[in-house]
Motif scaffolding. Structure first.
Motif, short mmCIF file in Angstrom:
data_model
loop_
_atom_site.label_atom_id
_atom_site.label_comp_id
_atom_site.label_asym_id
_atom_site.label_seq_id
_atom_site.Cartn_x
_atom_site.Cartn_y
_atom_site.Cartn_z
N ALA A 316 0.81 -1.22 0.00
CA ALA A 316 0.00 0.00 0.00
C ALA A 316 0.85 1.27 0.00
CB ALA A 316 -0.93 0.00 1.20
N GLY A 317 2.17 1.13 0.14
CA GLY A 317 3.03 2.30 -0.03
C GLY A 317 3.74 2.81 1.20
N HIS A 318 3.61 2.14 2.34
CA HIS A 318 4.39 2.55 3.53
C HIS A 318 5.33 1.41 3.91
CE1 HIS A 318 5.51 3.91 7.54
NE2 HIS A 318 5.02 5.09 7.21
N GLY A 319 6.48 1.76 4.41
CA GLY A 319 7.43 0.72 4.81
C GLY A 319 6.91 -0.09 5.97
N CYS A 320 7.44 -1.31 6.09
CA CYS A 320 7.17 -2.16 7.25
C CYS A 320 7.75 -1.47 8.49
CB CYS A 320 7.84 -3.51 7.01
SG CYS A 320 7.98 -4.56 8.45
N ILE A 321 7.01 -1.49 9.61
CA ILE A 321 7.56 -0.89 10.83
C ILE A 321 8.05 -1.97 11.81
CG2 ILE A 321 6.28 1.29 10.64
CD1 ILE A 321 4.38 0.23 12.85
N GLY A 322 8.06 -3.20 11.36
CA GLY A 322 8.64 -4.28 12.18
C GLY A 322 7.75 -4.74 13.31
N CYS A 323 6.41 -4.68 13.09
CA CYS A 323 5.48 -4.85 14.22
C CYS A 323 5.47 -6.24 14.83
CB CYS A 323 4.07 -4.45 13.81
SG CYS A 323 3.23 -5.68 12.80
N SER A 324 6.07 -7.23 14.18
CA SER A 324 6.04 -8.57 14.78
C SER A 324 7.31 -8.89 15.56
CB SER A 324 5.82 -9.63 13.69
OG SER A 324 6.73 -9.44 12.64
#
Ligand code: SF4
Ligand code: SF4
Length: 406
Positions: A316-324
């Protein structure tokens, strides 16, 4: 924990034995009726079955067995689902897939004995329902935990239910009689946003409190596929899937976002988005320079995506923020800048794939023992350092808090 054998023949005969003795025709009919009522055909279900079988890294010969286990096993697992300190986003994400999803149908057909958000009862009635489920299914229920657990001052910062029990007490009391503990979301897995610096309530993940084996289906929110796949694994084998060092199922969290990302070719070619809305963004180039943490994050988002596979954050156009990842609120921030601890060498514009090997040495997993754990030394060291810094800051903050109860 009983580990999965490497031999498919052994697994097959184990599953066949389980299905031979544990299935019910009546249950199977009920399941297919429910599926039909929800608007799904058998063909839809078989397509879903083959997706889950592949996700669990089982060969196609298991597909009919997965279908049988889901549809016909008579002894449905009883689930007691508790909420602690959180936003309920994990439940919301689970429920707000396109309505209804096959996952929801399956979750409807297990014995969901208690769920704060979904149940009709409230107050004393809800407490009674919980206590009666614990007594009735003692030793056999799956405890699903959502939310972090405040531990400071004996857990007084979270009180739940008509008896104002602390979350800490509630978790310890109810987990004692659980057969399996599944943490749904990063908060129950690792503490989540509540545990971010300065962590005023001393919030922790379930494993850090209980110390026993848990399954961490992490993510903020986690993918419904990762939860349902874990439940299907338990239905098939009556045990949890192999886990990594962070207690996450390897079938779901064994691969890096970066290695399966649709923008990876642009990373290797040195084609990066430089600012939001630029030409690179329009062309779908790599988001590393906009802060994507895909190179440090283990999850299957690029593969299974969200909302019935519609899309995922990087798509969708935003980087992964590493939420896992554990402590991601602290270790991955700022979210829109590259992580200086990633050890990434960015290919210059027009670069080639050769750099991927160097990156692989720095951040891809190393295999430890039979479980195939994937933690790169550099990441572990960076995280250990960050954790130490966080603990020191927390200690300092606690000492500085004037009204803290000793
Ligand atoms: S840095 Fe992010 S956007 Fe770029 S290839 Fe890796 S995961 Fe995809
Ligand atoms: S892409 Fe990254 S931040 Fe987004 S859901 Fe997946 S792991 Fe979490």
């Amino acid at each position: 924990m009983k580990k999965d054998s490497l031999s498919y023949e052994a697994l097959l005969s184990e599953v066949d034995e389980r299905l031979k003795n544990g299935c019910s025709k009546e249950r199977e009919q009920q399941f297919y009726t429910k599926l039909k009522e929800a608007g799904f055909s058998r063909r839809d279900f078989l397509k879903w079955t083959s997706m889950i079988t592949a996700a669990l890294s089982l060969p196609p010969i298991f597909e009919p067995r997965v279908a049988k286990a889901v549809a016909a096993i008579a002894q449905r697992p009883t689930v007691i689902w508790l909420h602690f300190a959180e936003c309920t986003g994990c439940t919301e994400a689970f429920l707000r897939t396109i309505n209804p999803s096959i996952e929801q149908v399956i979750f409807d057909t297990i014995n969901l004995a208690f769920h704060d958000t979904l149940m009709m009862a409230s107050g004393k009635r809800a407490e009674e329902a919980l206590e009666s489920a614990i007594a009735k299914y003692k030793g056999s229920y799956i405890l699903v935990v959502e939310g972090g657990i405040p531990t400071k001052d004996d857990g007084i910062y979270l009180r739940i239910g008509a008896n104002a029990e602390t979350g800490l007490h509630r978790l310890k009391r109810i987990s004692k009689d659980a057969k399996y503990i599944l943490n749904f979301g990063t908060c129950s897995s690792f503490g989540g946003v509540q545990a971010a610096y300065p962590n005023p309530t001393g919030a922790k993940g379930v494993h850090d409190i209980l110390g026993c084996e848990v399954v961490n289906v992490s993510g903020c929110p986690p993918n419904a596929v990762n939860m349902i796949g874990t439940v299907v694994h338990i239905l098939l084998f009556d045990r949890v899937p192999p886990l990594d060092l962070s207690y996450r199922p390897i079938w779901a969290y064994g691969g890096r976002i970066h290695d399966n990302c649709e923008r990876r070719a642009h990373f290797d070619a040195g084609e990066f988005v430089q600012e939001w809305g630029d030409e690179g963004a329009k062309k779908g180039w790599c988001l590393y320079k906009m802060g994507c943490k895909g190179p440090l994050t283990y999850n299957n988002c690029p593969r299974y995506r969200f909302n019935q596979g519609t899309n995922w954050p990087v798509g969708a156009g935003h980087g992964c923020i590493g939420c896992s990842e554990p402590d991601f609120w602290d270790t991955m921030a700022p979210f829109e800048e590259p992580n200086d601890k990633a050890g990434i060498r960015i290919p210059a514009f027009g670069g080639v794939e050769a750099t991927s090997d160097a990156i692989g040495e720095l951040v891809t997993g190393i295999t430890i023992g039979a479980v195939g754990v994937h933690a790169a030394g550099s990441i572990i060291r960076a995280k250990a350092q960050k954790k130490k810094e966080k603990e020191e800051k927390n200690n300092k903050n606690n000492q500085d808090t004037p009204d803290e109860k000793k």
